[in-house]
Write a protein that holds these residues in place. Structure first.
Motif, PDB file in Angstrom:
ATOM      1  N   SER A 116      -5.679  -9.136  10.525  1.00  0.00           N
ATOM      2  CA  SER A 116      -4.135  -9.529  10.848  1.00  0.00           C
ATOM      3  C   SER A 116      -3.302  -8.576   9.962  1.00  0.00           C
ATOM      4  O   SER A 116      -2.464  -8.073  10.596  1.00  0.00           O
ATOM      5  CB  SER A 116      -3.901 -10.936  10.744  1.00  0.00           C
ATOM      6  N   VAL A 117      -3.605  -8.561   8.643  1.00  0.00           N
ATOM      7  CA  VAL A 117      -3.006  -7.584   7.878  1.00  0.00           C
ATOM      8  C   VAL A 117      -2.835  -6.144   8.397  1.00  0.00           C
ATOM      9  O   VAL A 117      -1.780  -5.669   8.175  1.00  0.00           O
ATOM     10  CB  VAL A 117      -3.084  -7.987   6.340  1.00  0.00           C
ATOM     11  N   THR A 118      -3.959  -5.912   8.518  1.00  0.00           N
ATOM     12  CA  THR A 118      -4.142  -4.416   8.938  1.00  0.00           C
ATOM     13  C   THR A 118      -3.176  -4.092  10.259  1.00  0.00           C
ATOM     14  O   THR A 118      -2.636  -3.247  10.317  1.00  0.00           O
ATOM     15  CB  THR A 118      -5.521  -4.205   8.937  1.00  0.00           C
ATOM     16  N   ASN A 119      -3.542  -4.964  11.159  1.00  0.00           N
ATOM     17  CA  ASN A 119      -2.607  -4.959  12.449  1.00  0.00           C
ATOM     18  C   ASN A 119      -1.076  -4.933  11.887  1.00  0.00           C
ATOM     19  O   ASN A 119      -0.584  -3.964  12.566  1.00  0.00           O
ATOM     20  CB  ASN A 119      -3.021  -5.931  13.508  1.00  0.00           C
ATOM     21  N   ALA A 120      -0.838  -5.811  11.226  1.00  0.00           N
ATOM     22  CA  ALA A 120       0.667  -5.691  10.911  1.00  0.00           C
ATOM     23  C   ALA A 120       1.111  -4.704  10.392  1.00  0.00           C
ATOM     24  O   ALA A 120       2.390  -3.999  10.588  1.00  0.00           O
ATOM     25  CB  ALA A 120       0.993  -7.056  10.124  1.00  0.00           C
ATOM     26  N   VAL A 121       0.294  -4.006   9.379  1.00  0.00           N
ATOM     27  CA  VAL A 121       1.048  -2.909   8.509  1.00  0.00           C
ATOM     28  C   VAL A 121       0.770  -1.883   9.306  1.00  0.00           C
ATOM     29  O   VAL A 121       1.892  -0.694   9.302  1.00  0.00           O
ATOM     30  CB  VAL A 121      -0.267  -2.650   7.182  1.00  0.00           C
ATOM     31  N   ARG A 122      -0.005  -1.797  10.281  1.00  0.00           N
ATOM     32  CA  ARG A 122      -0.258  -0.340  11.138  1.00  0.00           C
ATOM     33  C   ARG A 122       0.850  -0.654  12.241  1.00  0.00           C
ATOM     34  O   ARG A 122       1.462   0.644  12.549  1.00  0.00           O
ATOM     35  CB  ARG A 122      -1.411  -0.180  11.728  1.00  0.00           C
TER      36      ARG A 122
ATOM     37  N   SER B 267       2.092 -13.839   9.623  1.00  0.00           N
ATOM     38  CA  SER B 267       3.258 -13.456  10.200  1.00  0.00           C
ATOM     39  C   SER B 267       4.073 -12.216   9.708  1.00  0.00           C
ATOM     40  O   SER B 267       3.805 -11.998   8.329  1.00  0.00           O
ATOM     41  CB  SER B 267       3.977 -14.547  10.501  1.00  0.00           C
ATOM     42  N   ASP B 268       4.624 -11.370  10.565  1.00  0.00           N
ATOM     43  CA  ASP B 268       5.610 -10.520  10.088  1.00  0.00           C
ATOM     44  C   ASP B 268       6.977 -10.676  10.786  1.00  0.00           C
ATOM     45  O   ASP B 268       7.368 -11.293  11.523  1.00  0.00           O
ATOM     46  CB  ASP B 268       5.070  -9.043  10.354  1.00  0.00           C
ATOM     47  N   ASP B 269       7.799  -9.728  10.143  1.00  0.00           N
ATOM     48  CA  ASP B 269       9.319  -9.985  10.552  1.00  0.00           C
ATOM     49  C   ASP B 269       9.802  -8.479  11.462  1.00  0.00           C
ATOM     50  O   ASP B 269      10.931  -8.312  11.329  1.00  0.00           O
ATOM     51  CB  ASP B 269      10.319 -10.282   9.576  1.00  0.00           C
ATOM     52  N   GLY B 270       8.796  -8.127  12.215  1.00  0.00           N
ATOM     53  CA  GLY B 270       8.932  -6.729  12.734  1.00  0.00           C
ATOM     54  C   GLY B 270       9.757  -6.835  14.004  1.00  0.00           C
ATOM     55  O   GLY B 270      10.093  -8.120  14.421  1.00  0.00           O
ATOM     56  N   ASP B 271      10.124  -5.756  14.594  1.00  0.00           N
ATOM     57  CA  ASP B 271      10.948  -6.066  15.880  1.00  0.00           C
ATOM     58  C   ASP B 271      10.337  -6.537  16.927  1.00  0.00           C
ATOM     59  O   ASP B 271       9.095  -6.470  17.193  1.00  0.00           O
ATOM     60  CB  ASP B 271      11.587  -4.452  16.567  1.00  0.00           C
TER      61      ASP B 271
ATOM     62  N   ALA C  81       3.509  -3.162  12.936  1.00  0.00           N
ATOM     63  CA  ALA C  81       4.654  -3.792  13.138  1.00  0.00           C
ATOM     64  C   ALA C  81       5.967  -2.846  12.907  1.00  0.00           C
ATOM     65  O   ALA C  81       6.148  -2.441  11.831  1.00  0.00           O
ATOM     66  CB  ALA C  81       4.722  -5.078  11.991  1.00  0.00           C
ATOM     67  N   ARG C  82       6.830  -2.764  13.591  1.00  0.00           N
ATOM     68  CA  ARG C  82       7.909  -1.802  13.739  1.00  0.00           C
ATOM     69  C   ARG C  82       8.982  -2.407  12.871  1.00  0.00           C
ATOM     70  O   ARG C  82       9.778  -3.607  12.872  1.00  0.00           O
ATOM     71  CB  ARG C  82       8.710  -1.446  15.252  1.00  0.00           C
ATOM     72  N   ASN C  83       9.678  -1.685  11.886  1.00  0.00           N
ATOM     73  CA  ASN C  83      10.562  -2.084  10.794  1.00  0.00           C
ATOM     74  C   ASN C  83      10.472  -3.337  10.286  1.00  0.00           C
ATOM     75  O   ASN C  83      11.377  -4.140   9.996  1.00  0.00           O
ATOM     76  CB  ASN C  83      11.812  -2.229  11.782  1.00  0.00           C
ATOM     77  N   ALA C  84       9.228  -3.759   9.879  1.00  0.00           N
ATOM     78  CA  ALA C  84       8.891  -4.981   9.313  1.00  0.00           C
ATOM     79  C   ALA C  84       9.151  -4.875   7.930  1.00  0.00           C
ATOM     80  O   ALA C  84       9.034  -3.737   7.164  1.00  0.00           O
ATOM     81  CB  ALA C  84       7.421  -5.468   9.534  1.00  0.00           C
ATOM     82  N   THR C  85       9.919  -5.893   7.157  1.00  0.00           N
ATOM     83  CA  THR C  85      10.118  -5.808   5.923  1.00  0.00           C
ATOM     84  C   THR C  85       9.126  -6.696   4.829  1.00  0.00           C
ATOM     85  O   THR C  85       9.305  -6.707   3.965  1.00  0.00           O
ATOM     86  CB  THR C  85      11.545  -6.401   5.370  1.00  0.00           C
TER      87      THR C  85
ATOM     88  N   ALA D 275       0.834  -1.444  -0.201  1.00  0.00           N
ATOM     89  CA  ALA D 275       0.084  -0.107   0.179  1.00  0.00           C
ATOM     90  C   ALA D 275       0.765   1.208  -0.051  1.00  0.00           C
ATOM     91  O   ALA D 275       0.114   2.531  -0.140  1.00  0.00           O
ATOM     92  CB  ALA D 275      -0.827   0.000   1.135  1.00  0.00           C
ATOM     93  N   GLY D 276       2.058   1.160   0.282  1.00  0.00           N
ATOM     94  CA  GLY D 276       3.092   2.294   0.061  1.00  0.00           C
ATOM     95  C   GLY D 276       3.284   2.766   1.463  1.00  0.00           C
ATOM     96  O   GLY D 276       4.180   3.694   1.737  1.00  0.00           O
ATOM     97  N   HIS D 277       2.641   2.332   2.388  1.00  0.00           N
ATOM     98  CA  HIS D 277       2.998   2.826   3.805  1.00  0.00           C
ATOM     99  C   HIS D 277       3.062   1.988   4.871  1.00  0.00           C
ATOM    100  O   HIS D 277       3.130   2.065   6.102  1.00  0.00           O
ATOM    101  CB  HIS D 277       1.586   3.683   4.350  1.00  0.00           C
ATOM    102  N   GLY D 278       3.640   0.642   4.249  1.00  0.00           N
ATOM    103  CA  GLY D 278       3.754  -0.480   5.239  1.00  0.00           C
ATOM    104  C   GLY D 278       4.569  -1.528   4.431  1.00  0.00           C
ATOM    105  O   GLY D 278       4.920  -1.442   3.485  1.00  0.00           O
ATOM    106  N   PRO D 279       4.881  -2.595   5.037  1.00  0.00           N
ATOM    107  CA  PRO D 279       5.609  -3.783   4.546  1.00  0.00           C
ATOM    108  C   PRO D 279       4.637  -4.280   3.453  1.00  0.00           C
ATOM    109  O   PRO D 279       3.593  -4.345   3.657  1.00  0.00           O
ATOM    110  CB  PRO D 279       5.824  -4.661   5.614  1.00  0.00           C
ATOM    111  N   PRO D 280       5.493  -5.040   2.458  1.00  0.00           N
ATOM    112  CA  PRO D 280       4.723  -5.723   1.502  1.00  0.00           C
ATOM    113  C   PRO D 280       4.037  -6.766   1.988  1.00  0.00           C
ATOM    114  O   PRO D 280       4.598  -7.342   3.023  1.00  0.00           O
ATOM    115  CB  PRO D 280       5.914  -5.779   0.293  1.00  0.00           C
TER     116      PRO D 280
END
Length: 378
Positions: A295-301, A325-329, A303-307, A263-268
């Motif tokens: 779950s995706v909405t929560n991760a995008v909003r 799942s995400d790979d945030g801090d 998740a810190r430093n997630a790629t 979306a341009g404002h979060g991890p792919p």
């Protein structure tokens, strides 16, 4: 004023007060020991043995302070008056009995309205008699009343905070039920529409192509079976009717792929679906989409430093499994479940499944859900 007193009188007690635990017994044991110790070492204590005996006898009321607060407050108040009489003059009673301030707190925190009103009268009367007998100064009286009112105010604040929390959780569950009811309604309506179309086609082709009419009847039977199963699930799972009004078509398992991208404002977001989606009940497909979407909405909003955010849906003959799942801090400390996570758990439970969220073993956050492929049992 009469209406206010009536509403207070009819106020129910706090639901499901905490049960007695071993820590309550530890509390009683500790303060019985303190009472005995004070009775032994304190100098100038009048009527030492009776005072200590009364104090030791009243401390166990703490064990029933949540389940029977009014009775325990009454017992402790009577004993406090007796102790004041035994102490006499300006002699103070046992200071270790200050623990009994927990009883007025428990009365306000867990008692019903009539218990609180009756217990308050008893406590105030006992406090007044004790102060009068002991010839306490105005400063002592003001200090004692201040402590009582402060304890009552704390109990009242915690009582209504817990009530508001319960109301908020009930509202979350109600909204989730209404949304699920809407989804189920739409899916059943789709089955009924398909049956109407098949029936019309069967009528048209009955004379010229009897075999096509038979095929139409088989398809109608299949659609009716699915609709009946979902309607039974609706009856088992929901209370009340879905909100009226026009609704957008319910998303399904095929719409999970639309969550992929950046979306341009979060991890792919990467989406993968494995398994056979044919004949998957619409209610289950919609639930999986909603769980993945939240779950995706929560991760995008959050998740810190997630790629990356990975969405995996695995479908087999028995169940549908979702992993987001995400790979945030890594999170610091224990994360408290928000209302979104509670709503997700509620939706999964209504379909006979489960949904859990927590930190990844390595880093980041993950949400996993398992739903029976056939939906809730009818």
């Amino acid at each position: 004023m009469r209406h206010l007193l009536r509403s207070l009188w009819d106020e129910p007690g706090a639901p499901d007060p905490p049960r007695r635990t071993r820590w309550d017994w530890v509390l009683v044991g500790v303060f019985v020991g303190l009472v005995v110790l004070e009775g032994i070492v304190r100098q100038g204590l009048p009527h030492r043995v009776p005072q200590v005996a009364f104090a030791v006898a009243v401390v166990p009321t703490l064990l029933w302070r949540r389940s029977r607060p009014s009775e325990m407050v009454t017992i402790a108040s009577v004993v406090s008056v007796v102790e004041a009489v035994l102490a006499g003059g300006e002699q103070a009673g046992l200071r270790s009995l200050g623990v009994l301030v927990l009883l007025p707190f428990a009365l306000v925190r867990w008692g019903s309205g009539r218990e609180v009103m009756f217990g308050s009268v008893v406590v105030l009367a006992a406090a007044g008699l004790s102060l009068a007998v002991s010839e306490a100064t105005a400063v002592d009286a003001a200090g004692g009343m201040t402590i009582l009112f402060a304890v009552a105010a704390l109990g009242l604040a915690l009582r209504y905070r817990a009530r508001e929390k319960t109301r908020e959780l009930d509202q979350v569950k109600l909204l989730e039920r209404e949304r699920l009811a809407r989804d189920l309604h739409d899916s059943v309506a789709n089955h009924v529409s398909a049956m109407v179309i098949r029936a019309q086609a069967g009528v048209v082709t009955a004379k010229s192509r009897p075999d096509a009419a038979v095929d139409a009847l088989r398809l109608i039977e299949l659609e009716a079976t699915r609709a009946l199963g979902e309607m039974r699930a609706m009856v088992h799972m929901l209370r009340g009717d879905a909100a009226a009004g026009d609704h957008d078509p319910s998303p399904g398992i095929g719409d999970v792929g639309s969550l992929a991208g950046n979306a341009g404002h979060g991890p792919p977001v990467d989406v993968a679906i494995t398994g056979d989606v044919a004949d998957l009940p619409a209610a289950v497909g919609t639930a999986i989409y909603r769980l993945a979407q939240e779950s995706v909405t929560n991760a995008v909003r959050h998740a810190r430093n997630a790629t990356r955010v990975q969405v995996r849906v695995d479908i087999d003959d028995a169940a549908v499994r979702l992993l987001v799942s995400d790979d945030g801090d890594p999170l610091l400390g224990q994360a408290l479940p928000g209302y979104g996570l509670l709503g997700m758990s509620e939706r999964a439970a209504l379909l006979g499944g489960s949904c859990e969220a927590g930190p990844n073993p390595d880093r980041g956050w993950q949400v996993s859900a398992v739903l029976p492929r056939a939906g809730a049992a009818s």
